[in-house]
Design a protein around this motif. Sequence first.
Motif, PDB file in Angstrom:
ATOM      1  N   PHE A  47     -84.679  31.762 109.159  1.00 25.79           N
ATOM      2  CA  PHE A  47     -84.324  30.429 109.637  1.00 25.79           C
ATOM      3  C   PHE A  47     -83.574  30.484 110.961  1.00 25.79           C
ATOM      4  O   PHE A  47     -82.991  29.506 111.391  1.00 25.79           O
ATOM      5  CB  PHE A  47     -83.528  29.674 108.567  1.00 25.79           C
ATOM      6  CG  PHE A  47     -84.438  28.934 107.646  1.00 25.79           C
ATOM      7  CD1 PHE A  47     -84.693  27.591 107.836  1.00 25.79           C
ATOM      8  CD2 PHE A  47     -85.091  29.592 106.640  1.00 25.79           C
ATOM      9  CE1 PHE A  47     -85.561  26.917 107.016  1.00 25.79           C
ATOM     10  CE2 PHE A  47     -85.964  28.930 105.816  1.00 25.79           C
ATOM     11  CZ  PHE A  47     -86.200  27.580 106.002  1.00 25.79           C
ATOM     12  N   LEU A  64     -96.487  22.253 102.709  1.00 20.86           N
ATOM     13  CA  LEU A  64     -95.251  22.967 102.383  1.00 20.86           C
ATOM     14  C   LEU A  64     -95.069  23.110 100.880  1.00 20.86           C
ATOM     15  O   LEU A  64     -95.446  22.223 100.116  1.00 20.86           O
ATOM     16  CB  LEU A  64     -94.036  22.219 102.943  1.00 20.86           C
ATOM     17  CG  LEU A  64     -93.968  22.008 104.445  1.00 20.86           C
ATOM     18  CD1 LEU A  64     -92.698  21.243 104.802  1.00 20.86           C
ATOM     19  CD2 LEU A  64     -94.011  23.317 105.191  1.00 20.86           C
ATOM     20  N   VAL A  66     -91.976  25.079  98.091  1.00 15.64           N
ATOM     21  CA  VAL A  66     -90.750  25.861  97.961  1.00 15.64           C
ATOM     22  C   VAL A  66     -90.768  26.586  96.620  1.00 15.64           C
ATOM     23  O   VAL A  66     -91.217  26.051  95.617  1.00 15.64           O
ATOM     24  CB  VAL A  66     -89.481  24.984  98.093  1.00 15.64           C
ATOM     25  CG1 VAL A  66     -89.370  24.398  99.477  1.00 15.64           C
ATOM     26  CG2 VAL A  66     -89.439  23.892  97.066  1.00 15.64           C
ATOM     27  N   MET A  71     -83.716  24.051  99.269  1.00 14.54           N
ATOM     28  CA  MET A  71     -84.085  22.744  99.813  1.00 14.54           C
ATOM     29  C   MET A  71     -85.326  22.215  99.104  1.00 14.54           C
ATOM     30  O   MET A  71     -86.134  22.991  98.587  1.00 14.54           O
ATOM     31  CB  MET A  71     -84.417  22.849 101.310  1.00 14.54           C
ATOM     32  CG  MET A  71     -83.282  23.301 102.173  1.00 14.54           C
ATOM     33  SD  MET A  71     -83.840  23.647 103.861  1.00 14.54           S
ATOM     34  CE  MET A  71     -83.639  22.038 104.572  1.00 14.54           C
ATOM     35  N   GLU A  75     -86.819  17.746 102.380  1.00 11.90           N
ATOM     36  CA  GLU A  75     -85.748  18.202 103.261  1.00 11.90           C
ATOM     37  C   GLU A  75     -86.263  19.226 104.278  1.00 11.90           C
ATOM     38  O   GLU A  75     -85.928  19.169 105.464  1.00 11.90           O
ATOM     39  CB  GLU A  75     -84.602  18.815 102.447  1.00 11.90           C
ATOM     40  CG  GLU A  75     -83.850  17.825 101.596  1.00 11.90           C
ATOM     41  CD  GLU A  75     -82.924  18.495 100.599  1.00 11.90           C
ATOM     42  OE1 GLU A  75     -81.923  17.859 100.224  1.00 11.90           O
ATOM     43  OE2 GLU A  75     -83.191  19.646 100.177  1.00 11.90           O
ATOM     44  N   LEU A  76     -87.084  20.132 103.794  1.00 15.10           N
ATOM     45  CA  LEU A  76     -87.649  21.160 104.666  1.00 15.10           C
ATOM     46  C   LEU A  76     -88.571  20.544 105.718  1.00 15.10           C
ATOM     47  O   LEU A  76     -88.523  20.917 106.892  1.00 15.10           O
ATOM     48  CB  LEU A  76     -88.404  22.197 103.824  1.00 15.10           C
ATOM     49  CG  LEU A  76     -88.991  23.380 104.577  1.00 15.10           C
ATOM     50  CD1 LEU A  76     -87.883  24.195 105.241  1.00 15.10           C
ATOM     51  CD2 LEU A  76     -89.801  24.243 103.616  1.00 15.10           C
ATOM     52  N   ARG A  77     -89.385  19.585 105.314  1.00 19.11           N
ATOM     53  CA  ARG A  77     -90.294  18.916 106.252  1.00 19.11           C
ATOM     54  C   ARG A  77     -89.511  18.238 107.375  1.00 19.11           C
ATOM     55  O   ARG A  77     -89.873  18.310 108.537  1.00 19.11           O
ATOM     56  CB  ARG A  77     -91.174  17.896 105.516  1.00 19.11           C
ATOM     57  CG  ARG A  77     -92.266  17.310 106.393  1.00 19.11           C
ATOM     58  CD  ARG A  77     -93.245  16.467 105.625  1.00 19.11           C
ATOM     59  NE  ARG A  77     -93.878  17.139 104.509  1.00 19.11           N
ATOM     60  CZ  ARG A  77     -94.810  18.087 104.619  1.00 19.11           C
ATOM     61  NH1 ARG A  77     -95.211  18.472 105.791  1.00 19.11           N
ATOM     62  NH2 ARG A  77     -95.334  18.633 103.550  1.00 19.11           N
ATOM     63  N   LYS A  79     -86.446  19.071 108.410  1.00 21.71           N
ATOM     64  CA  LYS A  79     -85.809  20.120 109.226  1.00 21.71           C
ATOM     65  C   LYS A  79     -86.814  20.746 110.194  1.00 21.71           C
ATOM     66  O   LYS A  79     -86.493  20.977 111.358  1.00 21.71           O
ATOM     67  CB  LYS A  79     -85.200  21.195 108.344  1.00 21.71           C
ATOM     68  CG  LYS A  79     -84.555  22.324 109.143  1.00 21.71           C
ATOM     69  CD  LYS A  79     -83.885  23.320 108.230  1.00 21.71           C
ATOM     70  CE  LYS A  79     -83.317  24.496 108.962  1.00 21.71           C
ATOM     71  NZ  LYS A  79     -82.284  24.212 109.912  1.00 21.71           N
ATOM     72  N   ALA A  92     -91.541  28.309 101.536  1.00 20.61           N
ATOM     73  CA  ALA A  92     -90.138  28.617 101.770  1.00 20.61           C
ATOM     74  C   ALA A  92     -89.632  29.277 100.494  1.00 20.61           C
ATOM     75  O   ALA A  92     -89.826  28.763  99.393  1.00 20.61           O
ATOM     76  CB  ALA A  92     -89.359  27.346 102.070  1.00 20.61           C
ATOM     77  N   HIS A 100     -83.354  33.757 103.126  1.00 22.91           N
ATOM     78  CA  HIS A 100     -84.300  32.643 103.100  1.00 22.91           C
ATOM     79  C   HIS A 100     -85.402  32.909 104.118  1.00 22.91           C
ATOM     80  O   HIS A 100     -85.123  33.243 105.272  1.00 22.91           O
ATOM     81  CB  HIS A 100     -83.594  31.322 103.410  1.00 22.91           C
ATOM     82  CG  HIS A 100     -82.544  30.980 102.413  1.00 22.91           C
ATOM     83  ND1 HIS A 100     -82.789  30.908 101.055  1.00 22.91           N
ATOM     84  CD2 HIS A 100     -81.229  30.711 102.567  1.00 22.91           C
ATOM     85  CE1 HIS A 100     -81.683  30.595 100.428  1.00 22.91           C
ATOM     86  NE2 HIS A 100     -80.709  30.479 101.320  1.00 22.91           N
ATOM     87  N   LEU A 102     -89.623  31.907 105.523  1.00 24.16           N
ATOM     88  CA  LEU A 102     -90.820  31.077 105.557  1.00 24.16           C
ATOM     89  C   LEU A 102     -92.016  32.007 105.642  1.00 24.16           C
ATOM     90  O   LEU A 102     -92.087  32.847 106.532  1.00 24.16           O
ATOM     91  CB  LEU A 102     -90.827  30.151 106.778  1.00 24.16           C
ATOM     92  CG  LEU A 102     -89.812  29.043 106.836  1.00 24.16           C
ATOM     93  CD1 LEU A 102     -90.017  28.222 108.100  1.00 24.16           C
ATOM     94  CD2 LEU A 102     -89.913  28.144 105.626  1.00 24.16           C
TER      95      LEU A 102
END
Length: 108
Positions: A47, A64, A66, A71, A75-77, A79, A92, A100, A102
């Motif tokens: 990250f 996406l 997780v 997250m 929330e990730l989208r 960010k 993620a 963490h 990706l």
Amino acid sequence: MKAGCFAELERAFGLRQLAPNSHLFLSEKPVEGFPGRTFRLSAVSSFNQKELRQALACIDKANLAVRNFPMTVEELRRKLKLKDGGDHYIYATTDAEGHHLLLIGQKV
């Protein structure tokens, strides 16, 4: 995932799990007969802002997911500032050392 036979999948297909609770499996080459979706990874990113910019440079849309990550997808989208859909898949997750990550790839 509900069956919980993760160690058996590792043995039967010669795979390794990224981390015990991620339920993501890695292999150097394609695995015939694997009972799940298969992706070819194009990048793995932390990250770190510079790393993220490089890894996501050509991506404006992605699917996406997780796994073992703090997250939610929404929330990730926000960010990552990515729209939903397209040919790219981003997982993620948290690796065995607690980092963490990706995982960026496309469906095989």
